[in-house]
Scaffold this motif. Structure first.
Motif, PDB file in Angstrom:
ATOM      1  N   SER A 135      86.137  66.694  18.085  1.00 13.36           N
ATOM      2  CA  SER A 135      85.130  67.539  17.442  1.00 13.36           C
ATOM      3  C   SER A 135      85.577  67.799  16.013  1.00 13.36           C
ATOM      4  CB  SER A 135      84.970  68.863  18.192  1.00 13.36           C
ATOM      5  OG  SER A 135      86.152  69.625  18.123  1.00 13.36           O
ATOM      6  N   GLU A 136      84.584  68.037  15.152  1.00 15.56           N
ATOM      7  CA  GLU A 136      84.889  68.374  13.773  1.00 15.56           C
ATOM      8  C   GLU A 136      83.988  69.511  13.344  1.00 15.56           C
ATOM      9  OE1 GLU A 136      85.101  66.220   9.488  1.00 15.56           O
ATOM     10  OE2 GLU A 136      85.531  65.020  11.245  1.00 15.56           O
ATOM     11  N   GLU A 142      78.757  70.577   8.178  1.00 19.89           N
ATOM     12  CA  GLU A 142      78.207  70.136   9.453  1.00 19.89           C
ATOM     13  C   GLU A 142      79.268  70.246  10.535  1.00 19.89           C
ATOM     14  OE1 GLU A 142      77.064  66.010   8.910  1.00 19.89           O
ATOM     15  OE2 GLU A 142      79.086  65.328   9.397  1.00 19.89           O
ATOM     16  N   SER A 168      80.354  68.176  14.273  1.00 20.33           N
ATOM     17  CA  SER A 168      80.072  66.936  14.990  1.00 20.33           C
ATOM     18  C   SER A 168      80.941  66.825  16.233  1.00 20.33           C
ATOM     19  CB  SER A 168      80.285  65.721  14.085  1.00 20.33           C
ATOM     20  OG  SER A 168      81.652  65.596  13.755  1.00 20.33           O
ATOM     21  N   THR A 196      82.226  63.709  19.002  1.00 22.88           N
ATOM     22  CA  THR A 196      82.292  62.278  19.278  1.00 22.88           C
ATOM     23  C   THR A 196      82.694  62.073  20.732  1.00 22.88           C
ATOM     24  OG1 THR A 196      82.859  61.815  16.980  1.00 22.88           O
ATOM     25  CG2 THR A 196      83.328  60.081  18.595  1.00 22.88           C
ATOM     26  N   THR A 227      72.662  76.276  12.905  1.00 24.89           N
ATOM     27  CA  THR A 227      72.369  74.917  12.449  1.00 24.89           C
ATOM     28  C   THR A 227      71.070  74.939  11.662  1.00 24.89           C
ATOM     29  OG1 THR A 227      71.214  74.342  14.499  1.00 24.89           O
ATOM     30  CG2 THR A 227      73.570  73.827  14.389  1.00 24.89           C
ATOM     31  N   THR A 279      78.365  59.624  18.424  1.00 24.87           N
ATOM     32  CA  THR A 279      78.587  60.844  17.645  1.00 24.87           C
ATOM     33  C   THR A 279      77.290  61.624  17.465  1.00 24.87           C
ATOM     34  OG1 THR A 279      80.407  59.795  16.454  1.00 24.87           O
ATOM     35  CG2 THR A 279      79.458  61.761  15.453  1.00 24.87           C
ATOM     36  N   ARG A 306      75.872  65.009  15.386  1.00 30.77           N
ATOM     37  CA  ARG A 306      76.225  65.929  14.300  1.00 30.77           C
ATOM     38  C   ARG A 306      75.023  66.772  13.894  1.00 30.77           C
ATOM     39  NH1 ARG A 306      79.260  63.010  11.083  1.00 30.77           N
ATOM     40  NH2 ARG A 306      79.081  61.060  12.158  1.00 30.77           N
TER      41      ARG A 306
END
Length: 180
Positions: free
Chosen positions: A39-40, A53, A55, A57, A81, A91, A93
Motif C-alpha cells: 500500500s502507498e 493519492e 494506492s 497493489t 477521496t 493496482t 488508486r
C-alpha cells in the motif's frame, strides 16, 4: 443367497458412496483470492505532507467495476477521496483531498479476478509530532492474507454433505442387517 449378495453389493455401493462426501469434507478448500502486496502510503507510515493519492497493489488483476477506496479519520468518517478509484491491472488508486495533520485509515474493497470480494485497510499519519517520515514508502506484505467478505461457505456444505454421508452409511447398515 442371491438376495443376500444383492443386499451386500448395494450396501458396499452405499458405503463407497459415503466415502465421496467424506473426502469432499476433508479436502482443503482452494484459496485463490487476491492478496494485498503493498500500500502507498505504507501501513503505519508517517508523512511530512498530505499524499496526493493512496494506492493498493494486489497479486492479481482487480475487477474494474467493483473497486472502492475510502480515506477517513477515527473522529470523522467522511471519505476524503476526490474521485472514483482507478484500476490499473493489480493496482487500485484514488486521489485524496489535502489532508490536515492527523491519523488516517485508507480502506479498500475490491473484487478479485475469481469474483470474491476482498477488503482491508492501512493506516498512516500526516505531519508526525516527532518529525520522522517515511514519505513515499511502500511496505511489502507478501504473507498478508486479505480479509474476505464471504468468510466461508463451508458450514452449509458441511451439513449437507455430512448428512448425505450419514444417510448412506445408515442405509448400508440396514441393508446388510436385512440380509441376515
Amino acid at each position: 443367497m442371491r438376495s443376500r449378495l444383492a443386499s451386500a453389493a448395494l450396501a458396499v455401493g452405499l458405503l463407497g458412496g459415503a466415502a465421496v462426501p467424506a473426502t469432499v469434507l476433508v479436502a482443503p478448500a482452494a484459496s485463490a483470492h487476491s492478496v494485498l502486496l503493498s500500500s502507498e502510503p505504507a501501513d503505519g507510515a508517517t508523512l511530512e505532507a498530505s499524499p496526493e493519492e493512496v494506492s493498493f497493489t494486489f497479486n492479481e488483476e482487480i475487477n474494474q467495476s467493483f473497486a472502492t477506496i475510502a480515506v477517513t479519520t477515527a473522529d470523522d468518517r467522511t471519505n476524503r477521496t476526490t474521485a472514483d478509484p482507478v484500476v490499473e491491472g493489480p493496482t487500485v488508486r484514488a486521489e485524496v483531498d489535502e489532508l490536515p495533520p492527523g491519523e488516517y485509515t485508507a480502506g479498500y474493497r475490491v473484487t478479485s479476478a475469481d469474483g470474491h470480494v476482498v477488503s482491508g485497510s492501512a493506516t498512516f499519519t500526516v505531519g508526525g509530532a516527532d518529525g520522522s517520515t517515511q514519505d513515499d514508502a511502500t511496505r511489502d506484505a507478501p504473507d498478508q492474507v486479505a480479509e474476505e467478505d464471504d468468510k466461508s461457505n463451508l458450514a452449509p456444505a458441511f451439513w449437507v454433505v455430512g448428512g448425505l454421508a450419514v444417510l448412506l452409511v445408515v442405509g448400508g447398515f440396514f441393508l446388510l442387517r436385512r440380509g441376515d
